[in-house]
Design an enzyme around this catalytic site. Sequence first.
Site, mmCIF file in Angstrom:
data_model
loop_
_atom_site.group_PDB
_atom_site.id
_atom_site.type_symbol
_atom_site.label_atom_id
_atom_site.label_comp_id
_atom_site.label_asym_id
_atom_site.label_seq_id
_atom_site.Cartn_x
_atom_site.Cartn_y
_atom_site.Cartn_z
ATOM 1 N N ASP A 22 -7.746 -4.607 -7.238
ATOM 2 C CA ASP A 22 -7.345 -3.627 -6.215
ATOM 3 C C ASP A 22 -7.437 -2.203 -6.770
ATOM 4 O O ASP A 22 -6.817 -1.863 -7.779
ATOM 5 C CB ASP A 22 -5.918 -3.937 -5.759
ATOM 6 N N HIS A 80 -7.506 -5.264 -1.970
ATOM 7 C CA HIS A 80 -6.299 -4.608 -1.460
ATOM 8 C C HIS A 80 -5.725 -5.356 -0.260
ATOM 9 O O HIS A 80 -4.546 -5.184 0.078
ATOM 10 C CB HIS A 80 -6.627 -3.155 -1.067
ATOM 11 N N SER A 125 0.830 -1.195 0.000
ATOM 12 C CA SER A 125 0.000 0.000 0.000
ATOM 13 C C SER A 125 0.877 1.262 0.000
ATOM 14 O O SER A 125 1.800 1.375 -0.800
ATOM 15 C CB SER A 125 -0.949 -0.025 1.196
#
Length: 532
Positions: A89, A212, A27
């Site tokens: 994602d 994600h 991330s």
Amino acid sequence: MKVNATIQMLEILGNKETKSVVITGHSIGGATASLCTLWLLSYLRAISSSVSVLCITYGSPLLGNDSFSTAIFRERWSGNFCHVVSKHDIMPRLLFAPITPLTSQLNFLLQFWQLSMTSPDFGKLAVQITDREKAKLFTAVMDYLEAATQGDGEGEGESKGEVSVPILFRPFGNYLFVSEDGAVCMDSPATITKMMHLMLATGSPDCSIEDHLKYGYYVDKVSWQFLTQGNSPKQRSIPESSYEAGLELAIQSSGLANQESLITPAMECLKTTRRMGPSPVLNAAALAVSLSKVVPYRAQIEWYKALCDEHDEQVGYYDSFKSRSAKSAMKVNINRHKLARFWNDVIEMMEKNELPHDFDKRAKWVNTSHFYKLLVEPLDIAEYYRKGLHRTKGHYMENGNRERRYVMFDRWWKDRIRRDGAAEENSVRSTFASLTQDSCFWAKVEEAREWLDSVRSEKDTNKLALLWDKIEKFEVYANQLIEQKEVSKDVLAKNSSYSMWVGDLRELKQLRERLNMFPHQLTSFLDGEVVP
């Protein structure tokens, strides 16, 4: 924290046993890992280290614009980055859309992801985004992704009322797209953007958020598939053509095989990644032939240097070319330009990835480029000062006046010394070098000459001290080169610029000693009067 991390990194690099470094992050941590890697690559280049670096990110947001992506490509750092992106994602695709109108949704989303990664139970308790907000976020990203696949993102889709601002971010490095069916890797920014759009189009607002958090699952899944190749179910028929088979397998690995409407655009997308024109290996082979054709130009310059070194005027190679004292210098000047074009073309091919990735490490090209630099750069310096460019653009070594090819060849040679040890570099010379080992030596002589001129006219004692400090440092440096026999004999020619500088320096030092012995004469000297 940042200082400690930097210190820890430097300690790792300081360990002689360190051969490679892998930096990873998920991330926003992935974006941080990329920035850290860029810093590390720049640092390692500066210290000429052989440590290899690989950055692996998972679900990382985009980091920079088109110029940023292009700069990484030109530095040949793209291969140091592998960005793993799951099929649906939204985070790696998020910055294709302007986030200002989506600030509230994004804040809730980041909170949900953070708490979910900390603890699944905390994630369930987090403030949830409504279905309407999820749909708004998903639709905005899809619209801008679609616009980005059509061009530069400026104005595309405006007829649909979808896009009114340019796309500000662009992928860089290698992207590994993962799905439950496998993985497919690509490095073209345009193709990456297109694949991001096609894969997200098979998802939904909910799965774009949940995906994600599933990178651990995807990595395990893909790893297992690699270990059990050939046992995967639901495989479509594979064409006999190896190229077509590769496309078919890539479609299956991307998870788009069951989406009939997307198979054709995905195929077209993958086809654009196929290299056009000759392969890097063939380009390198052709370049070797081209090199043989320019060798005579270099040989003529070598002959000219030998002629200058033996001339009765005892001026030397550099000063002879600077003054154009012989007609042969005109031919040398033409050859100098021909060689420059050849090597500039080599660098351009490298920056376009048209040559093998290890081209700048191959002994033949490293040695040849180094010899070219030592032979021809003094001529470039002579031309620079002959035209008086130092008066308008500054000295040769300042403000990026030095040609970029020489800077690159310096780096190639230093890397070669570091890798191979280069025993000859550490051995004591018994005779003077055929070419001065510092190709910028004459540029430093030109600066030192200006310092002497400034000493004669400078009245400020502080500035005089600084000038003498520079002069003495260059004198020490030049003497070291001469003692180690790392200069060509043209440097020591009786009437060369360097020999004249040494004579002027000797006279000025004698005068300074006299002024120190008779301080009452100092004022007269500074005022320009003749000191008896």
